[in-house]
Design a protein around this motif. Structure first.
Motif, PDB file in Angstrom:
ATOM      1  N   ASP A  90       4.731  25.377  29.291  1.00 51.65           N
ATOM      2  CA  ASP A  90       5.306  24.148  28.254  1.00 51.65           C
ATOM      3  C   ASP A  90       4.807  24.810  27.408  1.00 51.65           C
ATOM      4  O   ASP A  90       5.338  23.916  26.143  1.00 51.65           O
ATOM      5  N   THR A  91       3.797  26.038  27.358  1.00 54.15           N
ATOM      6  CA  THR A  91       2.755  25.653  25.796  1.00 54.15           C
ATOM      7  C   THR A  91       3.727  27.265  24.557  1.00 54.15           C
ATOM      8  O   THR A  91       3.434  28.119  25.300  1.00 54.15           O
ATOM      9  N   PRO A  92       3.882  27.053  23.845  1.00 53.89           N
ATOM     10  CA  PRO A  92       4.877  27.265  22.659  1.00 53.89           C
ATOM     11  C   PRO A  92       3.608  28.106  21.856  1.00 53.89           C
ATOM     12  O   PRO A  92       2.436  27.627  22.627  1.00 53.89           O
ATOM     13  N   MET A  93       3.972  29.359  21.434  1.00 57.40           N
ATOM     14  CA  MET A  93       2.884  30.798  21.078  1.00 57.40           C
ATOM     15  C   MET A  93       2.121  29.885  19.960  1.00 57.40           C
ATOM     16  O   MET A  93       1.367  30.545  20.099  1.00 57.40           O
ATOM     17  N   SER A  94       3.285  29.274  18.937  1.00 61.26           N
ATOM     18  CA  SER A  94       2.535  28.373  18.415  1.00 61.26           C
ATOM     19  C   SER A  94       1.168  28.352  18.605  1.00 61.26           C
ATOM     20  O   SER A  94       0.539  28.282  17.642  1.00 61.26           O
ATOM     21  N   GLN A  95       1.180  27.333  19.719  1.00 57.38           N
ATOM     22  CA  GLN A  95      -0.281  26.721  19.809  1.00 57.38           C
ATOM     23  C   GLN A  95      -1.125  27.490  20.342  1.00 57.38           C
ATOM     24  O   GLN A  95      -2.265  27.294  20.156  1.00 57.38           O
ATOM     25  N   VAL A  96      -0.977  27.945  20.854  1.00 54.76           N
ATOM     26  CA  VAL A  96      -1.952  29.373  21.312  1.00 54.76           C
ATOM     27  C   VAL A  96      -2.302  29.847  20.153  1.00 54.76           C
ATOM     28  O   VAL A  96      -3.811  30.241  20.329  1.00 54.76           O
ATOM     29  N   LEU A  97      -1.840  30.716  19.193  1.00 54.87           N
ATOM     30  CA  LEU A  97      -2.055  31.178  18.025  1.00 54.87           C
ATOM     31  C   LEU A  97      -2.999  30.006  17.000  1.00 54.87           C
ATOM     32  O   LEU A  97      -4.139  30.096  16.781  1.00 54.87           O
ATOM     33  N   ALA A  98      -2.728  28.876  17.491  1.00 54.17           N
ATOM     34  CA  ALA A  98      -3.230  28.033  16.686  1.00 54.17           C
ATOM     35  C   ALA A  98      -5.112  27.942  17.305  1.00 54.17           C
ATOM     36  O   ALA A  98      -5.870  27.969  16.533  1.00 54.17           O
ATOM     37  N   ALA A  99      -5.113  28.306  19.041  1.00 55.30           N
ATOM     38  CA  ALA A  99      -6.088  27.637  19.316  1.00 55.30           C
ATOM     39  C   ALA A  99      -6.976  29.225  19.000  1.00 55.30           C
ATOM     40  O   ALA A  99      -8.839  28.881  18.654  1.00 55.30           O
TER      41      ALA A  99
ATOM     42  N   ARG B  15      -9.717  28.660  22.930  1.00 55.04           N
ATOM     43  CA  ARG B  15      -8.589  28.901  23.613  1.00 55.04           C
ATOM     44  C   ARG B  15      -8.404  27.568  25.245  1.00 55.04           C
ATOM     45  O   ARG B  15      -7.799  26.870  25.350  1.00 55.04           O
ATOM     46  N   SER B  16      -9.886  28.240  25.184  1.00 58.32           N
ATOM     47  CA  SER B  16     -10.515  26.924  26.689  1.00 58.32           C
ATOM     48  C   SER B  16     -10.438  26.047  26.187  1.00 58.32           C
ATOM     49  O   SER B  16     -10.472  25.003  27.182  1.00 58.32           O
ATOM     50  N   VAL B  17     -10.365  25.393  24.779  1.00 57.65           N
ATOM     51  CA  VAL B  17     -11.306  24.044  24.738  1.00 57.65           C
ATOM     52  C   VAL B  17      -9.595  23.268  24.382  1.00 57.65           C
ATOM     53  O   VAL B  17      -9.653  22.277  24.929  1.00 57.65           O
ATOM     54  N   PHE B  18      -8.493  24.250  23.952  1.00 60.73           N
ATOM     55  CA  PHE B  18      -7.510  23.127  22.745  1.00 60.73           C
ATOM     56  C   PHE B  18      -6.092  24.255  24.666  1.00 60.73           C
ATOM     57  O   PHE B  18      -5.349  23.497  23.928  1.00 60.73           O
ATOM     58  N   LEU B  19      -5.903  24.537  25.046  1.00 59.02           N
ATOM     59  CA  LEU B  19      -5.009  24.636  25.931  1.00 59.02           C
ATOM     60  C   LEU B  19      -5.105  24.170  27.205  1.00 59.02           C
ATOM     61  O   LEU B  19      -5.800  23.586  28.206  1.00 59.02           O
ATOM     62  N   PRO B  20      -3.886  24.569  27.388  1.00 61.01           N
ATOM     63  CA  PRO B  20      -4.611  22.977  29.078  1.00 61.01           C
ATOM     64  C   PRO B  20      -4.723  24.711  30.234  1.00 61.01           C
ATOM     65  O   PRO B  20      -4.424  25.337  29.901  1.00 61.01           O
TER      66      PRO B  20
END
Lengths: 277, 275
Positions: B62-71, B226-231
């Motif tokens: 469910d996590t788009p690449m843009s959110q991975v980048l943002a983190a 990433r560990s903080v902001f991604l599921p």
């Protein structure tokens, strides 16, 4: 105690000797001018005295302390006017001076220094926007804000217009009147003549002459030149005592363009560095 | 002649006080300089907007690449405001006479560095807020509700900032002049961001590249953020299949020590060519 005592100072850059056995004494309260051509060792010498540069040899005491080992207390008692800084461009004049005031135990009043340096009209202008001459005045303001006992002025009026130079000379006289010892390096002989109690000429890394503006290089003992024009053309007589020559000319009549010239400080200076360079 | 000797009982201003004075001046100069604000402060956010808009699809579950980048790109922000701004700033201070001028006053080297630390702390905090704002507003990044995640963010931030700042001080000596320093310092920063899973997902990188990048701090900074902001489910996508927070702490801590040693052994007050 003398403000500056230097004996046998030596410094080389690689295989290039810059200072070779320089001796110098500056008494407390004096305005002392160091003259010399580019590359003669003026800046190297000053930077060693300021604690900016290590020396290879010789003894140096500035306010009684070896500048190579001096601490914060010593730095609070000297003031340095840098030759080529372009820092703090985004700060205003007042912000810059105020910042430096906070580094010293007994700074001068910021407003007073701004006015003393003729910057009151530019106090809230960014340093970036100043002309070269105005910028040098900021350098001077930063050099004196800490109420130094000894002030280093390294070519302070380069880029000044004639009026600004006169104002600056007044400032130096004011500081000197307050008892500040001043070491001035300059290219301008009229500046040295106007300000210095004593001066020295440095060439090829050593002092080649030292004295007052009147006595430097035997200026007071040098022959005067009497020159005039008459029906016979141009005449010139060099004499230790020009008075009888002038008296004799006065008896002749029909003499024009009469001049009696002592050698200028510039003549003496050029002679000194020409002979040794 | 009147004696104007200062009574030696006057106390010199404290290093901390002078450091804060320097810090205030550093902040004013940084935020008034258009180049600094544009290239150091806004650049990471602009790159995030661009990359996030291009790689809007894809990603994991469910996590788009843009959110991975943002983190991940919070690491870019820190590289910019800590490593680059300090490295370039000190090289410029050396060139424009700031350091020489300060050396002629009673200020201590410690006060000068406190000034840099104040600048880095404020600029980095503002940078992280800016990066998170872009992430939240443009790419629906979810801020964590678990206080433990915020605690993780705090220690990773502190270790990252300390390591990057110290390395920036050390790197300031690499550039021959203030003018070339931005180019010299940006090269490793850009290269490491490509090889450390900031711009490109780790899974897409050649394994040799991943192994080399593992020696440098950037990979671990990005992984930590990433560990903080991604599921937590996305930990499976990492190289080791987990967030490896212990190793993040270890590597960043080690770089703090390396940075400190480099600083103490290589820092110069003057330009190299001045001798």
């Amino acid at each position: 105690m003398d403000a500056i005592e230097v004996r046998g100072l030596r410094k080389s850059y690689g295989s290039n000797p810059a200072v070779v056995g320089l001796d110098l004494t500056v008494a407390e309260g004096e305005v002392f001018a160091l003259l010399g051509p580019n590359g003669a060792g003026k800046t190297t010498t000053t930077e060693i005295l300021e604690g900016h540069r290590d020396r290879d040899g010789g003894e140096v005491a500035v306010l009684g302390v070896d500048p190579g080992k001096a601490g914060r207390r010593w730095r609070s008692e000297i003031g340095i006017v840098l030759q080529t800084a372009t820092d703090a461009a985004e700060l205003t004049v007042r912000e810059t001076v105020l910042q430096f005031a906070k580094f010293y135990p007994e700074p001068r009043d910021v407003q007073e220094v701004v006015e003393l340096c003729g910057l009151e009209g530019k106090a809230d202008a960014k340093v970036r926007s100043l002309s070269g001459g105005q910028r040098r005045r900021v350098d001077v303001a930063l050099g004196i804000i800490g109420r130094p006992r000894l002030l280093f002025l390294d070519e302070p009026t380069t880029g000044f217009d004639p009026e600004a130079r006169r104002q600056f000379w007044e400032l130096v006289r004011t500081l000197s009147g307050e008892g500040t010892t001043i070491l001035l390096t300059t290219h301008y002989l009229d500046e040295a003549e106007a300000l210095a109690n004593r001066l020295a000429v440095i060439a090829a890394g050593r002092i080649v002459a030292e004295g007052t503006p009147r006595t430097l290089g035997g200026r007071d003992r040098a022959p005067a030149t009497v020159s005039w024009h008459d029906a016979g053309g141009d005449h010139e007589v060099r004499s230790m005592d020009p008075v009888p020559t002038v008296a004799e000319l006065a008896g002749r009549g029909a003499v024009s363009g009469l001049q009696v010239k002592q050698p200028s400080l510039e003549d003496i200076y050029l002679d000194l560095i020409g002979a040794k360079a | 002649m009147t004696a104007i000797a200062l009574p030696t009982t006057t106390t010199l201003p404290s290093t901390l006080g002078n450091g804060l004075t320097r810090g205030a001046a550093e902040l004013r100069m940084f935020f008034r300089s258009r180049e600094a604000v544009l290239f150091t402060f806004s650049f990471p956010a602009i790159v995030l907007v661009l990359l996030g808009s291009i790689f809007n699809k894809g990603g994991h579950g469910d996590t788009p690449m843009s959110q991975v980048l943002a983190a991940s790109m919070i690491a870019s922000g820190i590289l910019s405001t800590a490593f680059i701004s300090v490295g370039v700033g000190i090289a410029a201070d050396r060139e424009d006479g700031t350091l020489k001028r300060l050396r002629g006053t009673p200020i201590t080297a410690g006060a000068y560095f406190i000034g840099k630390i104040v600048l880095v702390a404020v600029a980095t905090l503002a940078e992280v807020v800016l990066m998170l704002a872009v992430g939240v507003v443009a790419f629906d990044l979810k801020l964590p509700s678990d206080p433990a995640k915020w605690l993780t963010l705090a220690w990773i931030l502190v270790l990252s900032v300390v390591a990057c700042t110290l390395l920036g001080v050390a790197a300031s000596g690499l550039a021959k002049s203030g003018r070339s320093s931005a180019a010299v310092l940006n090269l490793p920063v850009i290269a490491l961001q490509f090889t450390s899973g900031v711009y490109v997902a780790m899974s897409a990188l050649p394994s040799a590249m991943v192994r080399v990048a593992a020696f440098f701090p950037v990979r671990w900074m990005a992984q930590g953020f990433r560990s903080v902001f991604l599921p937590d489910g996305l930990a499976a996508e990492e190289v080791a299949g987990s967030w490896e927070l212990g190793r993040v702490a270890l590597v960043l801590g080690a770089w703090c020590v390396v940075g400190l040693v480099l600083c103490l052994t290589t820092f110069r007050w003057t330009e190299r060519r001045a001798g």
